[in-house]
Design an enzyme around this catalytic site. Structure first.
Site, short mmCIF file in Angstrom:
data_model
loop_
_atom_site.label_atom_id
_atom_site.label_comp_id
_atom_site.label_asym_id
_atom_site.label_seq_id
_atom_site.Cartn_x
_atom_site.Cartn_y
_atom_site.Cartn_z
N CYS A 133 4.50 5.30 21.79
CA CYS A 133 5.62 4.37 21.85
C CYS A 133 5.64 3.36 20.72
CB CYS A 133 5.62 3.64 23.18
SG CYS A 133 6.12 4.76 24.49
N GLY A 150 0.83 -1.19 0.00
CA GLY A 150 0.00 0.00 0.00
C GLY A 150 0.87 1.25 0.00
N THR A 151 1.95 1.18 0.74
CA THR A 151 2.89 2.29 0.80
C THR A 151 3.46 2.62 -0.58
OG1 THR A 151 3.47 1.88 3.10
CG2 THR A 151 5.15 2.95 1.74
N THR A 164 10.96 -7.40 -11.99
CA THR A 164 10.37 -8.72 -12.18
C THR A 164 9.15 -8.87 -11.28
OG1 THR A 164 12.49 -9.66 -12.79
CG2 THR A 164 10.81 -11.21 -12.04
#
Ligand code: PLP
Ligand code: PLP
Lengths: 401, 162, 401, 162
Positions: free
Chosen positions: A326, A72-73, A238
């Site tokens: 965190c 998705g990134t 590829t």
């Protein structure tokens, strides 16, 4: 020990059918789809079948509009960078919302370093973008509007069809990050009126490493991965055929089961959304109650921090996420919750439950049983809670919004 | 491998000395919710020794384990011994902390020292630096770091609202 | 029918051990390595083990210098774009060789569009870069030299250690595309003296979708995929754990078997390199005879075009590649062969055999048997051949170089 | 699915009418090795009909199949009929050609027409356009094309040698 996995937005298991569909391409049919000899035939056919399946999931006009990527990134980077750079001559202004995923946020920051200007449209306390704000943000040099379909942290589903009326009128390319929605709720690119859309396979039980960008025919985009002729020259490298096949199969199944899954997950979700605040005082549901992802329940628990809850839940066999400081690189509260108007203290107490098709109502019962002592225990330790308890009555309202 | 060492997990699951001390001889508070972690340390001093140490902590697992470990290290120590407790010595006693937790969650020694300073000030002595917490870390940003810092907000250009 | 697969550079089958190592991460251990709950533990450990295995293959100083990507192409794009952009203030000049892979070629073209200048160092008739030419090409504003370790089309291995003496002296970042060499011949980043190196898993029987960029500690690089904190913030996007595990396992095995494999493949290769030109007149071996990849045999067959040979070989059960025009996007002869001084006509007749560990000497015997009639048949049809035959004797020398 | 249709494969594996015609009435040659494909067509004309058609081809599988198909379509046809053979009609008879092969490998009709023009010129008639071959294609470059053309050398900036 009881094991309850409620972190499907972080990772979801493969469907057995998907796994099976992938197997031949990890073994016998290892060939390269570009090969002209017989070894290229099976992978090439499979690639094109997966393209058609993926196109069908989002109602794309033609399979050729699908470009496979690795996450998705990557799809979001490709869209933001590639769609802007293809229109360099027109202008250098991009509009996004204040609650985009980091992959959009940091992509526009990259563009900023290349001289682009960015406008960030605000959201209301439920996480909605107001289409009027998008309209106001658009300038003559705007080349791209990128607004996500649904936010993974708070589950709010945006009114894309209304926003696209504006982008169409102003003839501006409109991209949406639909990683959280595709395969989970009905997504139709024509109805949404978008020009480009990112999706990923894992959220609907496809493999990791599988994702796609859909770009409407006629919209120009520059490659993010330059090189060979794969994906029609739009995304070189590829092809990871097994992953792509898995995406296609998962898309096919998702399309078939979308309504059933949605109903089931919405029911389970609402057990938790209604249950938790009634069991524990000063718990806020984040995001909208109605226009939200099925299987998505997000909260802020006041006076304590998310990771502690996460870890104590884990010790009881329950897997969840926290949007709190965190767990992310920047030790800051979630930009999403801050943009929705929560203060830092509340935002640090965020907790995210994402359910999958294997979850049962009993899983929620279990969570509702183990949660109250966990919260009590952490509040007992919290200096913020002691201040609250000691404060004169009525001196503090809902610190949330 | 879990993110946290066994020792961290032990102190997180069974934190020692949690609580407040009524009429403490010294109180030290560091951090704030923007930063992500907050700790308040309370000390009771007798004959130059920390007779009792208690704390309350708002923060992640590491922050809680750090507080607990600091309280154990400090309890019964002399003022001078307690002043020598550092983030490094606490992390060591905890058998290590994840890199990204080291900076921000490791405020225990600071909070304890602030409580000691408070006590010293009340009885008449040294002044401490204000608590300094890196709000951005998760990654050390040194010259020699091979890693691009692009992802780190501190190096990011500001985005303006329209 | 006999089946002889000699196209390992296009796609190689997975090793069974690699396949096995990947399996748990496609099934039970599907978690996200960033997750703080128990589901994150196994994938996180596996990820770091794979990082160490990959680092060991290339003698990297520390596993943290390895950044996993999705393809050799992505690694090359990341290196060329990310290493240049990180040094924007120093200058905007890049040096490459004339025979780089398209993923480097087209990445520098992208940088050219951003205002960078590119110098292309020539190669000799065997495909070698002369280190002196690199020295001459370097300018005060040069920020990156990118020269491949070995070329996939002609197999020539470059004298990187000599080139790195120059880049070290001039303090210029030196990247090498080692996709064709890593796992196939010994690669040691310290001995080579490079600062960044691209590798991919499939060439050494790892999965597709697995690759890495190694960047020496102390060298700055900007991400290509902006977003979350994966890979230390250098490459965002949910990790494809199964692929990464496969890469690590394949690296471990390659390191163990490197010498054996090399010897075996060199033997088989030389059967073909010596055999083909002795069976068929006017066949040229392209690339160097000694400093070439094991298992790599490349030729130009005069007077005919590569695809025809490829298809007729396929009809006999033999899979090969052709670098000729029709197999690539641009219907032009290979830029590699042209840069080596071959004319277009010869370059169109290129044929590439890449052997794998499953090939046997008998496979080469078979090829040597079926090739001559195939060449005869196509020459019979070729107008170029008839002209050659009709030309007065001695009127045409070796048309190649 | 194979890249090529069965028909293309048939003509590639069993090309019809390969060869040269001694003392041909018309010869047409198109393409060059830079372009990738070359075809030479030979025709023998009798009573305004192509009594014989032969060719030699240097080129990919598509180029060979195209030549063969054109020769079959032309053989026995009248000059006027043969002149109507187009790349489109050839591709259709071959049950389709891959997109990227359409432009450059589909030179057969052109070569035939050039041979006809040669014959017409010798006997006295029309002049043909010079053969025009797209050296870059593989991809149609139209305004409406959704695809970035970055990969296409025609749109690439030149790289200079040092
Ligand atoms: C030398 C070289 N570099 C880069 C690549 C591209 O690798 P990938 O196909 O994994 O993107 C190849 C592929 O064969 C190669 O041979
Ligand atoms: C809305 C949204 N966009 C983008 C992404 C990034 O997807 P990936 O992890 O596949 O890169 C996510 C991931 O959870 C997401 O929720």
């Amino acid at each position: 020990m009881t094991h309850v996995y409620l972190d499907h937005s972080a990772a979801a298991p493969l469907l057995p059918e998907v796994r099976e569909a992938m197997t031949p391409y990890l073994d016998r049919d290892f060939g390269n789809p570009l090969s002209l000899h017989d070894w290229g035939d099976a992978p090439r056919d499979a690639l094109e079948e997966a393209r058609a399946q993926t196109a069908a999931l989002i109602g794309a006009g033609s399979p050729e509009e699908i470009i496979f990527t690795s996450s998705g990134t990557e799809s979001n980077n490709f869209a933001v960078k590639g769609l802007s750079l293809a229109q360099q001559k027109k202008g250098k202004h991009i509009v996004i919302s204040a609650i985009e995923h980091f992959s959009v946020m940091n992509s526009v920051k990259f563009m900023q370093n290349l001289g682009y200007e960015i406008s960030e449209v605000p959201v209301d306390k439920n996480g909605f973008v107001d289409p009027e704000d998008v309209k106001k943000a658009i300038r003559p040099d705007t080349v791209l509007v990128s607004i996500m379909h649904a936010n993974g942290e708070v589950g709010t589903i945006q009114p894309l069809a209304e926003i696209s009326k504006i982008t169409k009128e102003k003839k501006i390319v409109f991209h949406t990050d639909a990683v959280a929605t595709c395969g989970t709720i009905p997504v139709n690119v024509k109805e949404l009126g978008v020009d480009a859309l990112s999706l990923a396979g894992n959220p609907f039980y496809g493999p990791k490493g599988s994702a796609a960008l859909w770009v409407r025919r006629g919209v120009r985009i520059l490659p993010l991965l330059d090189g060979g002729i794969q994906e029609g020259g739009r995304r070189a490298g590829t092809e990871d055929i097994a992953a792509i096949i898995g995406l296609g199969k998962a898309a096919e199944i998702a399309l078939r089961d979308l309504v059933d899954r949605g109903q089931k997950l919405t029911q389970i979700r609402d057990l938790l959304i209604n249950g938790l605040p009634s069991k524990i005082p000063r718990v806020v549901v984040t995001g909208d109650l109605k226009k939200r992802l099925p299987g998505h329940a997000s909260f802020c628990v006041e006076f304590i921090e998310g990771e502690g809850m996460l870890m104590l839940l884990n010790s009881q066999g329950v897997a969840v996420s926290s949007g709190s400081s965190c767990t992310s690189r920047a030790l800051k509260a979630s930009h999403v919750l801050l943009a929705m108007g929560y203060n830092h203290e509340i935002a640090q107490g965020s907790l995210l439950f994402t359910m999958g098709i294997q979850n049962k109502p009993e899983d929620i019962d279990y969570v509702l049983n183990v949660m109250p002592p966990i919260v009590d225990r952490l509040r007992e330790m919290s200096p913020v809670y002691s201040k609250f308890v000691k404060a004169p009555k009525g001196g503090q309202g809902n610190a949330g919004i | 491998m879990p993110v946290y060492s066994e020792k961290v997990m032990d102190h997180f699951m069974h934190p020692r000395n949690v609580g407040e001390i009524e009429n403490a001889d010294g109180v030290g508070e560091v951090g704030n919710p923007v930063c992500g972690d907050m700790m308040t340390f309370y000390i009771k001093v007798k004959d130059n020794r920390l007779e009792d140490v208690k704390y309350k902590t708002f923060g992640c697992g590491a922050a809680i384990a750090v507080s607990s470990m600091v309280s154990e290290m400090a309890k019964g120590a002399t003022i001078e011994e307690a002043q020598k407790i550092t983030p490094e010595s606490v992390a060591k006693m905890l058998e290590g902390l994840p890199k990204q937790k080291f900076h921000c969650s490791n405020l225990g020694a600071q909070a304890l020292n602030k409580a000691i300073d408070d006590y010293l000030a009340k009885t008449g002595k040294l002044k401490a630096d204000p608590a300094k917490c890196c709000p951005f870390c998760d990654h050390e940003d040194s010259e020699n770091d091979p890693v691009c810092q692009q992802g780190c907000p501190v190096n990011q250009p500001e985005i303006k609202s329209p």
